[in-house]
Design an enzyme around this catalytic site. Sequence first.
Site, PDB file in Angstrom:
ATOM      1  N   ARG A 173       0.848  -1.197   0.000  1.00 11.02           N
ATOM      2  CA  ARG A 173       0.000   0.000   0.000  1.00 11.02           C
ATOM      3  C   ARG A 173       0.884   1.248   0.000  1.00 11.02           C
ATOM      4  O   ARG A 173       1.557   1.540   0.995  1.00 11.02           O
ATOM      5  CB  ARG A 173      -0.931   0.020   1.219  1.00 11.02           C
ATOM      6  CG  ARG A 173      -1.680   1.345   1.350  1.00 11.02           C
ATOM      7  CD  ARG A 173      -2.937   1.281   2.208  1.00 11.02           C
ATOM      8  NE  ARG A 173      -2.660   1.112   3.625  1.00 11.02           N
ATOM      9  CZ  ARG A 173      -3.596   1.246   4.586  1.00 11.02           C
ATOM     10  NH1 ARG A 173      -4.841   1.530   4.253  1.00 11.02           N
ATOM     11  NH2 ARG A 173      -3.275   1.058   5.843  1.00 11.02           N
ATOM     12  N   ASP A 452      -3.414   2.744  14.682  1.00  9.67           N
ATOM     13  CA  ASP A 452      -2.626   3.330  13.604  1.00  9.67           C
ATOM     14  C   ASP A 452      -3.205   4.693  13.281  1.00  9.67           C
ATOM     15  O   ASP A 452      -4.049   5.217  14.019  1.00  9.67           O
ATOM     16  CB  ASP A 452      -2.556   2.409  12.390  1.00  9.67           C
ATOM     17  CG  ASP A 452      -3.901   2.204  11.697  1.00  9.67           C
ATOM     18  OD1 ASP A 452      -4.903   2.853  12.089  1.00  9.67           O
ATOM     19  OD2 ASP A 452      -3.956   1.394  10.756  1.00  9.67           O
TER      20      ASP A 452
END
Length: 547
Positions: A173, A452
């Site tokens: 990603r 996160d």
Amino acid sequence: MSTPLFPAGVEWDGPLGPRDDGFGPEDAALLNPAALAFVTGLVRAFRAPLDILLAERRERQRRFDAGERPRFLPAGHPARSGDWQVAPAPADLLDRRVEITGPPEPKMLVNALNSGAKVYMADFEDSLAPLPANLLEGQAALHAAVRRRLCFQDAASGKGYALKDRTAVLMVRPRGLHLEERHLRVDGRPVPACLFDAGLFLFHNARELVARGTGPYLYLPKLEDPAEARWWNEVLLLAQAALGLPEGTVRVTLLIETLPAAFQMEGLLYELRQHATGLNLGRWDYIFSFIKTLRADASALLPDRAQIAMTQPFLRAYARRLVQVCHRRGAHAMGGMSAFIPVKTDPAAHARAMAQVQADKLREVQDGCDGTWVAHPGLVAEAQAVFDAHMPEANQLPRIPEGEVAEADLLRIPEGTRTVAGLRHNLRVGLRYLEAWLRGQGCVPLDHLMEDAATAEICRMQVWQWLHHEAVLDDGERLSPSLFHMWIQEALAQIRAEVGLDAFLDGRYGDAADLFETLLLDPDPAPFLTLPAYGRLLQPFILEVTA
């Protein structure tokens, strides 16, 4: 630093590798002239169109602030009509029942690729703080992993880690369209971070992956509109041509992480149909985007973060629509992240966490998802057992859930309470994550959950929403800037007690609190907290380089 070996107009002022002495002799120099020429070609071709797309994002949010709401594509739009399908999935992406994600750090890469998961997504975005050494260490680790020579020696334990014969399929990603990489400048401007991340990965690894019988596979984050998917499609076409690869070699899965994207799923797949393999329920970013998109609406205040589970009607509609759209078009519908992590020191807490994971994955497989995400290698077996029991085939592509999802279903405000405990939790978690991020750590285990940037964004934007609409909490107190400052100081005191005075003083808690308070009091909130945080992240690095 810059070098005459770089292409004209290209400057790099970071380290040349993740270590002072550059890369090991077994690794190609990642910032070599050919690689930088490849990235530069992408930047010069696609930076100006990206500038336009980002301006359109700002205008879209302005219209949402004025009361407009996202809408589906018209029924006659090519993406919603006809029997078009995405290109068939490669053989090694037919079964994706458990995917694990994490930063592209060497130890995490080895453990995740060895975890038994079908796919590992190496994340340069939400779980990696973009220090240049982190980025280059990640690219070097990917380079070594693709060639199956990645290993890691833990300095503390002396334990060695190496890849098994059979490993998870690798996906990557890159950072989102909104981020830039300031250490690489082309023609005087920082380059789009997505082109830096994806460009280096593809240049160094795409042909090698194809030669090894797999392929270059990407996860694309935070798209909002089909025009952004069209931009990525054109980037991939040029990249493949430059690398001498057939069109459609690069395969991508799109994360549906924004409220506008939930209304545009067909359009996103349609624009990338020769490269797309599926869509993913990026639930944490999606909740953040739901709050951000509707931020100006005083009637859209959400309850505590802990109450916004996937059982909420607006999230149930989001999940059902994603499976419907994917399976009608031959694409995989990937479930979302379980943020739980094993609790080794507390058997009862561990059992509760595993029960939550099992319930979450059972709901997804029964909804028709073809796979799911976990954040820790210790959860792979738990998630796989659920999918194995309820999905005997490689996927569920023939299954299309009944019941059409209406626009109003996706906009339904979740019910629940706004509590003092919820406020305190948001401030504490937001501060602790941001402090860790400012020290270069992109994912942080807190309270047996893996936090996160996406989960920190929920904390940040939810408090902003409550504060700016003067929400009344369960104790009858109405939020105000003065009261809010008191809560920040209380959160810092709690954190100091948790981590100890020495760790608190050695950390960046004051910097994190100053930034967090600034973000929360801003009447026009930053679209992503990592944008203003990026400059502060780089301050120690900049001081070190210029000293």
